[in-house]
Design a protein around this motif. Structure first.
Motif, PDB file in Angstrom:
ATOM      1  N   ARG A   1      96.985  17.354-101.216  1.00 36.18           N
ATOM      2  CA  ARG A   1      96.601  18.545-102.002  1.00 36.18           C
ATOM      3  C   ARG A   1      96.598  18.224-103.499  1.00 36.18           C
ATOM      4  N   VAL A   2      97.551  17.355-103.921  1.00 35.85           N
ATOM      5  CA  VAL A   2      97.614  16.975-105.339  1.00 35.85           C
ATOM      6  C   VAL A   2      96.278  16.400-105.791  1.00 35.85           C
ATOM      7  N   TRP A   3      95.741  15.458-105.019  1.00 34.85           N
ATOM      8  CA  TRP A   3      94.508  14.787-105.444  1.00 34.85           C
ATOM      9  C   TRP A   3      93.329  15.760-105.490  1.00 34.85           C
ATOM     10  N   LYS A   4      93.295  16.736-104.604  1.00 36.31           N
ATOM     11  CA  LYS A   4      92.192  17.714-104.670  1.00 36.31           C
ATOM     12  C   LYS A   4      92.310  18.560-105.941  1.00 36.31           C
ATOM     13  N   SER A   5      93.529  18.897-106.321  1.00 36.65           N
ATOM     14  CA  SER A   5      93.720  19.683-107.545  1.00 36.65           C
ATOM     15  C   SER A   5      93.486  18.813-108.779  1.00 36.65           C
ATOM     16  N   GLU A   6      93.824  17.527-108.683  1.00 37.26           N
ATOM     17  CA  GLU A   6      93.536  16.617-109.800  1.00 37.26           C
ATOM     18  C   GLU A   6      92.017  16.551-110.019  1.00 37.26           C
ATOM     19  N   ARG A   7      91.280  16.469-108.921  1.00 39.43           N
ATOM     20  CA  ARG A   7      89.817  16.392-109.040  1.00 39.43           C
ATOM     21  C   ARG A   7      89.265  17.648-109.678  1.00 39.43           C
ATOM     22  N   PHE A   8      89.749  18.805-109.228  1.00 39.22           N
ATOM     23  CA  PHE A   8      89.241  20.074-109.768  1.00 39.22           C
ATOM     24  C   PHE A   8      89.564  20.193-111.254  1.00 39.22           C
ATOM     25  N   SER A   9      90.795  19.850-111.616  1.00 32.64           N
ATOM     26  CA  SER A   9      91.210  19.960-113.024  1.00 32.64           C
ATOM     27  C   SER A   9      90.417  18.997-113.895  1.00 32.64           C
ATOM     28  N   TRP A  10      90.179  17.801-113.384  1.00 32.93           N
ATOM     29  CA  TRP A  10      89.373  16.819-114.122  1.00 32.93           C
ATOM     30  C   TRP A  10      87.935  17.310-114.250  1.00 32.93           C
ATOM     31  N   SER A  11      87.390  17.905-113.201  1.00 31.99           N
ATOM     32  CA  SER A  11      85.981  18.334-113.244  1.00 31.99           C
ATOM     33  C   SER A  11      85.813  19.520-114.201  1.00 31.99           C
ATOM     34  N   MET A  12      86.760  20.451-114.195  1.00 33.17           N
ATOM     35  CA  MET A  12      86.674  21.589-115.135  1.00 33.17           C
ATOM     36  C   MET A  12      86.806  21.076-116.575  1.00 33.17           C
ATOM     37  N   THR A  13      87.677  20.106-116.792  1.00 34.22           N
ATOM     38  CA  THR A  13      87.876  19.554-118.140  1.00 34.22           C
ATOM     39  C   THR A  13      86.622  18.834-118.598  1.00 34.22           C
TER      40      THR A  13
ATOM     41  N   ILE B   1     100.556  15.201-113.214  1.00 34.53           N
ATOM     42  CA  ILE B   1     100.189  16.044-114.354  1.00 34.53           C
ATOM     43  C   ILE B   1      98.692  16.319-114.260  1.00 34.53           C
ATOM     44  N   VAL B   2      98.290  17.528-114.583  1.00 34.41           N
ATOM     45  CA  VAL B   2      96.859  17.841-114.637  1.00 34.41           C
ATOM     46  C   VAL B   2      96.532  18.439-116.002  1.00 34.41           C
ATOM     47  N   PRO B   3      95.306  18.257-116.500  1.00 37.59           N
ATOM     48  CA  PRO B   3      94.909  19.000-117.698  1.00 37.59           C
ATOM     49  C   PRO B   3      94.880  20.486-117.338  1.00 37.59           C
ATOM     50  N   PRO B   4      95.347  21.389-118.205  1.00 35.61           N
ATOM     51  CA  PRO B   4      95.511  22.797-117.811  1.00 35.61           C
ATOM     52  C   PRO B   4      94.198  23.568-117.624  1.00 35.61           C
ATOM     53  N   THR B   5      93.060  22.903-117.728  1.00 35.96           N
ATOM     54  CA  THR B   5      91.764  23.591-117.622  1.00 35.96           C
ATOM     55  C   THR B   5      91.572  24.262-116.260  1.00 35.96           C
ATOM     56  N   GLY B   6      92.234  23.739-115.237  1.00 34.03           N
ATOM     57  CA  GLY B   6      92.060  24.352-113.923  1.00 34.03           C
ATOM     58  C   GLY B   6      93.209  25.268-113.527  1.00 34.03           C
ATOM     59  N   ALA B   7      94.166  25.468-114.464  1.00 31.10           N
ATOM     60  CA  ALA B   7      95.345  26.331-114.213  1.00 31.10           C
ATOM     61  C   ALA B   7      96.086  25.859-112.967  1.00 31.10           C
ATOM     62  N   LYS B   8      96.303  24.548-112.837  1.00 26.74           N
ATOM     63  CA  LYS B   8      96.878  23.967-111.625  1.00 26.74           C
ATOM     64  C   LYS B   8      98.300  23.448-111.770  1.00 26.74           C
TER      65      LYS B   8
ATOM     66  N   VAL C   1      94.053   9.655-119.808  1.00 31.06           N
ATOM     67  CA  VAL C   1      94.483  10.405-120.998  1.00 31.06           C
ATOM     68  C   VAL C   1      93.221  10.890-121.704  1.00 31.06           C
ATOM     69  N   TYR C   2      93.148  12.172-122.022  1.00 29.20           N
ATOM     70  CA  TYR C   2      91.931  12.744-122.616  1.00 29.20           C
ATOM     71  C   TYR C   2      91.971  12.604-124.137  1.00 29.20           C
ATOM     72  N   PRO C   3      90.786  12.425-124.754  1.00 34.41           N
ATOM     73  CA  PRO C   3      90.743  12.177-126.214  1.00 34.41           C
ATOM     74  C   PRO C   3      90.813  13.455-127.033  1.00 34.41           C
ATOM     75  N   PHE C   4      91.611  14.424-126.580  1.00 30.29           N
ATOM     76  CA  PHE C   4      91.770  15.675-127.333  1.00 30.29           C
ATOM     77  C   PHE C   4      93.013  16.394-126.798  1.00 30.29           C
ATOM     78  N   GLY C   5      93.415  17.447-127.491  1.00 31.04           N
ATOM     79  CA  GLY C   5      94.561  18.251-127.039  1.00 31.04           C
ATOM     80  C   GLY C   5      94.181  19.716-127.042  1.00 31.04           C
ATOM     81  N   TRP C   6      95.095  20.567-126.651  1.00 30.18           N
ATOM     82  CA  TRP C   6      94.924  22.016-126.693  1.00 30.18           C
ATOM     83  C   TRP C   6      95.895  22.602-127.704  1.00 30.18           C
ATOM     84  N   LEU C   7      95.339  23.321-128.662  1.00 29.53           N
ATOM     85  CA  LEU C   7      96.149  24.104-129.603  1.00 29.53           C
ATOM     86  C   LEU C   7      96.266  25.503-129.017  1.00 29.53           C
ATOM     87  N   GLY C   8      97.479  25.895-128.662  1.00 30.89           N
ATOM     88  CA  GLY C   8      97.688  27.208-128.033  1.00 30.89           C
ATOM     89  C   GLY C   8      98.363  28.168-128.985  1.00 30.89           C
TER      90      GLY C   8
END
Ligand code: FAS
Ligand code: PHB
Length: 388
Positions: free
Chosen positions: A333-345, A289-296, A179-186
């Protein structure tokens, strides 16, 4: 009632699965808790990987996307008041499509109507049963009346808070979470986009993203502290903060206007394993669930649909191997996208406990990206979508 596949959840994954199965003659029923209007009122994803584009075309719901969507051949990364472009087309030969999840979902609902298989909306108390038998069934109530659907398989497309994942015994289910210590205000505004392509900005005040839905509809995001409430953010406060976080050149070009939607979403990385238990298959946000930073997020849901559609189609043709390997194939494939989304975040956000070293790591990662074709190619091939 009896059908072949009972699909719990009428969001994008459930709808796309039903539509693809319909096209190969496999019967399904989609059960949705909310009204169609509520589902279509959600403002969520905006970027489709090319694999998702091709899947929507295969499902026969790509016409509006191809006519009104925008093909993007790159993105901008910005920090310290300047930016550089990652050229997807040059580096990977692929692009992405900017076409909102709301529009995708709208087309999929209309396709269900056209197929004569309307989604059953407004259901309550959906519960899968006998998943570890060869005769599973699902019960639910609608307008106070009890219903039962007997089926061959159940697809749990019911999102992060749905009942499907809960149906897997605790001793079988393995969950992984950050869980990340912030959110996105859209904010969604009827204003022209500030740039022809997306801008992902790293700033000492926090992350910002400039995206869009069309030539006259913009979608912007700001990283905000976890405790922030959307009511505390006026539109003008949003625009002022966005201007601070993006390069001056873009800030001066920014056209502001009233928000037509404004919300705060929490960020988390989450994966549940396995994605199959007996006759139940988990799909999309029900499993990860992924953080949306990687648009995944949406795109991962669609890759699960690809694997499950492939497995079910082959099963009904007499070969169950692809179905039996669904969880393994999807999770790879999920785990590769999880890694990318985590790394972009990790690269783009301000972490409260990060300190000076974390900032230096982000600066050096962005500097390396700017100068390295190899690093840009790695980011580009993940962003446009790894092969199914
Ligand atoms: P969904 O959650 O979309 O759909 C599940 C459906 O199941 C819902 O319609 C729900 O009502 C229904 N359901 C739940 N419980 C039920 C029950 N008991 N009975 C019947 N039906 C039930 N992804 C991106 O790529 N980019 C983004 O910018 C982005 N922004 C997001 C913002 C927010 C606030 C959220 C929550 C998600 C965002 N996502 C984003 C991720 C999002 O797009 C998901 O990945 C996508 O909706 C996944 O689709 P589904 O798996 O179909 O799940
Ligand atoms: C969006 O347009 O909503 C969007 C685009 C890219 C992201 C996240 C959200 O990474």
């Amino acid at each position: 009632m009896r059908t072949q596949i009972c699909i719990i959840g009428g969001g994008p994954s459930g709808l796309l699965l039903a539509q693809l199965l319909h096209r190969v003659g496999i019967a399904s029923v989609v059960l949705e808790r909310r009204s169609r209007a509520h589902v279509l009122g959600r403002i969520r994803a905006g970027v489709l990987e090319w694999g998702s584009v091709e899947l929507l075309r295969l499902a026969g719901v790509g016409a509006r996307m191809d006519a009104q969507g925008h093909v993007h051949e790159g993105i901008y990364l910005a920090s310290r008041n300047k930016g550089f472009r990652i050229d997807f087309k040059k580096l990977t030969g692929k692009s992405v499509m900017v076409w909102g999840q709301t529009e995708v979902t709208r087309d999929l609902y209309e396709a269900r109507d056209a197929a004569g298989d309307p989604v059953i909306c407004g259901v309550e108390g959906v519960a899968p049963h006998d998943l570890d038998s060869d005769a599973p069934y699902v019960t639910y109530t609608l307008d106070g009346a009890e219903h039962r659907i007997d089926c061959d398989f159940v697809a749990g497309c019911d999102g992060f808070h749905g009942p499907s994942r809960q149906a897997i015994p605790a001793e079988v289910l393995r969950e992984y979470e950050r869980v990340y210590p912030f959110g996105w205000l859209g904010i969604l505004s009827e204003t022209p986009p500030v740039s022809d392509e997306l801008i992902y900005a790293n700033h000492e005040r926090g992350f910002a993203l400039c995206s869009m839905r069309s030539d006259q509809l913009s979608r912007h995001y700001l990283q905000v502290p976890l405790g922030d409430r959307v009511e505390a953010w006026t539109d003008s406060a949003f625009w002022e903060e966005l201007r601070r976080r993006i390069p001056t050149e873009s800030a001066e070009a920014l056209v502001t206007g009233p928000s037509v939607e404004k919300s705060i979403a929490p960020l988390r990385s989450f994966v549940a394993e396995p994605m199959r238990w007996g006759r139940l298959f988990l799909v999309g946000d029900a499993a990860h669930i992924v953080p949306p930073t990687g648009a995944k997020g949406l795109n991962l849901a669609f890759s699960d649909v690809h694997y499950l559609h492939d497995g079910l189609t082959r099963h009904y043709q007499g070969d169950s191997r692809a179905l039996d390997s669904y969880s393994e194939r999807a999770l790879a494939r999920v785990w590769k996208s999880e890694r990318f989304s985590w790394s972009m975040t990790t690269m783009l956000h301000r972490f409260p406990d990060g300190g000076g070293f974390a900032q230096k790591m982000q600066d050096s990662e962005l500097a390396y990206l700017e100068q390295s074709t190899a690093a840009q190619t790695a980011l580009a091939e993940n962003y446009v979508g790894l092969p199914f």
